[in-house]
Scaffold this active site. Structure first.
Site, PDB file in Angstrom:
ATOM      1  N   TRP A 184      36.713   8.948  60.138  1.00  0.00           N
ATOM      2  CA  TRP A 184      35.572   9.889  60.144  1.00  0.00           C
ATOM      3  C   TRP A 184      34.530   9.626  61.298  1.00  0.00           C
ATOM      4  CZ3 TRP A 184      30.325   8.487  59.395  1.00  0.00           C
ATOM      5  CH2 TRP A 184      29.423   9.393  59.506  1.00  0.00           C
ATOM      6  N   GLU A 225      38.728  13.285  58.112  1.00  0.00           N
ATOM      7  CA  GLU A 225      37.481  13.834  57.140  1.00  0.00           C
ATOM      8  C   GLU A 225      36.575  14.370  57.751  1.00  0.00           C
ATOM      9  OE1 GLU A 225      35.283  10.248  55.384  1.00  0.00           O
ATOM     10  OE2 GLU A 225      34.127  11.841  54.110  1.00  0.00           O
ATOM     11  N   LYS A 227      33.015  17.118  57.970  1.00  0.00           N
ATOM     12  CA  LYS A 227      31.678  17.198  57.465  1.00  0.00           C
ATOM     13  C   LYS A 227      30.902  18.303  57.784  1.00  0.00           C
ATOM     14  CE  LYS A 227      27.783  13.888  56.728  1.00  0.00           C
ATOM     15  NZ  LYS A 227      27.597  12.753  56.508  1.00  0.00           N
ATOM     16  N   ASP A 258      35.339  15.192  51.395  1.00  0.00           N
ATOM     17  CA  ASP A 258      34.314  14.595  50.782  1.00  0.00           C
ATOM     18  C   ASP A 258      33.366  15.282  49.912  1.00  0.00           C
ATOM     19  OD1 ASP A 258      31.453  13.353  50.248  1.00  0.00           O
ATOM     20  OD2 ASP A 258      32.407  11.615  51.624  1.00  0.00           O
ATOM     21  N   HIS A 261      30.495  17.000  51.353  1.00  0.00           N
ATOM     22  CA  HIS A 261      30.571  17.465  52.910  1.00  0.00           C
ATOM     23  C   HIS A 261      30.542  19.057  53.097  1.00  0.00           C
ATOM     24  CE1 HIS A 261      31.534  13.360  54.811  1.00  0.00           C
ATOM     25  NE2 HIS A 261      30.516  13.409  54.063  1.00  0.00           N
ATOM     26  N   HIS A 285      37.003  12.084  48.589  1.00  0.00           N
ATOM     27  CA  HIS A 285      35.947  11.276  48.468  1.00  0.00           C
ATOM     28  C   HIS A 285      35.185  11.550  47.033  1.00  0.00           C
ATOM     29  CE1 HIS A 285      35.901   8.815  52.453  1.00  0.00           C
ATOM     30  NE2 HIS A 285      36.952   8.690  51.733  1.00  0.00           N
ATOM     31  N   ASP A 293      24.127  15.921  51.417  1.00  0.00           N
ATOM     32  CA  ASP A 293      25.213  14.845  51.410  1.00  0.00           C
ATOM     33  C   ASP A 293      24.525  13.489  50.791  1.00  0.00           C
ATOM     34  OD1 ASP A 293      27.535  13.284  51.470  1.00  0.00           O
ATOM     35  OD2 ASP A 293      27.328  12.920  53.596  1.00  0.00           O
ATOM     36  N   ASP A 295      24.947  11.093  48.875  1.00  0.00           N
ATOM     37  CA  ASP A 295      25.896   9.999  48.575  1.00  0.00           C
ATOM     38  C   ASP A 295      25.454   9.157  47.268  1.00  0.00           C
ATOM     39  OD1 ASP A 295      28.043   9.700  50.504  1.00  0.00           O
ATOM     40  OD2 ASP A 295      26.478  10.047  51.749  1.00  0.00           O
ATOM     41  N   ASP A 325      33.256   7.382  47.166  1.00  0.00           N
ATOM     42  CA  ASP A 325      32.476   7.195  48.401  1.00  0.00           C
ATOM     43  C   ASP A 325      30.959   7.583  48.283  1.00  0.00           C
ATOM     44  OD1 ASP A 325      31.408   6.821  50.941  1.00  0.00           O
ATOM     45  OD2 ASP A 325      32.177   8.757  51.770  1.00  0.00           O
TER      46      ASP A 325
END
Ligand code: RNT
Ligand code: ZN
Length: 418
Positions: A184, A225, A227, A258, A261, A285, A293, A295, A325
């Site tokens: 990524w 990956e 985004k 992800d 994302h 992810h 995003d 996380d 993740d």
């Protein structure tokens, strides 16, 4: 017979009436790995000199007890593993290299810098996964790496990408296992670019150079990956979904989805069947974006259930690699690992315990009311009895008992860290 066994026996009968073999389900479940990310343990700092996180991602909070070195990180992860049922892997980032104090450029890291991780993985009887680190570095401060306009900076990052693949290969060969090597890059721009094509051409060329090196076997599972946006790359990300979808198809490598994302209501679950027609494998992810995003720690939510439903219904658990993740520095970091891992396992088990055959028959018959009814009624089947039995047979606590163990570890170990 213990209470857990009695309740499991009753649940097994209930599920058997729906054509679900819970013994077989638990056997399969225990063989599906979840890759636990090293970077939740230290707020994505690593050991190669970075003091803060960059690349448009952010770990907020300052809960005490962050792992400050590799020994602490390994000890914390090993403790977390004792509270997580099922098969575990550990996901490393290149910035977690151990160079014994020597200054080693990211373009020059070698497998030996991961010897301690490999030895630890053997001891833990787990597999490892790997990620090149294209952030938190002076040459990434502009927000550009593999698509940087300066060819010298691009070369540095290309070398890093190549070095990382060689490390992934060495890990795979030593452990005689596969290693997912996920790439990524943050490359993008805050405001509307005048040229959207140029960076993508450069990114493609850099990737081509990295993947040109033929590896000796197929143990390294390369994947890319995408985004939608990051902090400071709100208007444009070179490695968008379409960019990587095309790239992965062309190179026959994997895609990493992800959960943070994409547009907030966009379903990753729906992408699995579509893209597995064209790419050999996928990585998920597991993350929880709140508005963006962000996380946050993954929990057992509908988005995760839907992903697990697809994996289970298509029986593609050997082609879809589940990895965590997120990075939350506002809570005990070990609890973050445990919550995310257990929630992922729970969502998978739940997906296995849905009466899919019955749902399919109703679908074929055209009775969509019955199909929806089955989905909803499945929610009150005795799932908890199966989960409890699973945890106990896996020698990990059932229910909130692990919370006390984490508090104890915090008192004995984490609180002693300065
Ligand atoms: C960033 C990506 C990437 C990172 C890790 C640290 O938005 O999700 O996967 O979180 O590589
Ligand atoms: Zn990710």
């Amino acid at each position: 017979m213990s209470r857990t066994e009695q309740e499991y026996k009753a649940a097994r009968e209930t599920y058997a009436e729906l054509g679900i073999d819970t013994d077989q389900v638990l056997k399969t479940l225990s063989s599906i790995p979840v890759s636990v990310h090293c970077w939740q343990g230290d707020d994505v700092i690593g050991f190669d000199g970075a003091t803060s996180l960059s690349g448009g991602i952010l770990a907020t909070g300052n809960y005490p007890g962050r792992a400050r070195n590799a020994e602490e990180l390994r000890a914390d992860a090993a403790f977390a593993f004792t509270q997580i049922p099922g098969k575990k892997r550990f996901n490393l980032h290149a910035m977690y290299a151990e160079t014994g104090g020597a200054k080693v450029e990211r373009s020059s890291i070698e497998p030996r810098h991961f010897d301690n991780w490999i030895a630890w993985a053997k001891e833990q009887k787990i597999g490892l996964d790997f990620n090149p680190t294209f952030m938190s570095h002076p040459l990434a401060e502009s927000g550009w790496t593999l698509a940087h306009p300066d060819s010298h900076i691009r070369s540095f990052w290309i070398e890093h990408g190549k070095a990382s693949r060689r490390i992934a290969q060495a890990i795979a060969d030593t452990l005689k296992d596969f290693v997912v090597n996920n790439l990524w890059v943050p490359d993008g721009s805050k405001d509307m670019p005048a040229d959207r094509l140029g960076p993508r051409l450069r990114l493609k060329e850099s990737l081509d150079t990295i993947y040109a090196e033929k590896l000796p076997n197929d143990r390294v599972l390369d994947c890319v990956e995408s985004k939608l946006f990051g902090i400071g790359s709100e208007s444009y990300v070179a490695g968008s979904h379409e960019f990587y979808l095309g790239y992965a198809m062309q190179k026959a490598i994997g895609i990493c989805y992800d959960m943070g994302h994409f547009h907030p209501t966009e379903s990753i679950a729906d992408k699995i069947s579509a893209t597995l027609l064209y790419v050999p494998y996928l990585v998920v992810h597991a993350s929880r974006g709140i508005h963006w995003d962000s996380d946050h720690i993954i929990i057992w939510n509908d988005a995760l259930t839907d992903i697990c439903r697809e994996i289970v219904r298509m029986r593609v658990w050997d082609r879809v690699y589940l990895a965590l993740d997120y990075f939350d520095a506002s809570v005990n970091r070990i609890s973050a690992w445990i919550i995310g891992s257990r929630s992922t396992q729970r969502a998978l088990l739940y997906a296995f315990l849905e009466p899919v055959e019955a749902m399919r028959s109703e679908e074929e018959r055209g009775d969509f009311g019955a199909r929806l009814g089955l989905i909803e009624e499945a929610r009150s089947l005795p799932f908890a009895s199966v989960w409890r039995y699973y945890c106990e047979t896996q020698d990990v606590p059932y229910g909130p008992a692990w919370i006390e163990d984490v508090k104890d570890y915090e008192k004995k170990v984490l609180s002693k860290r300065g």
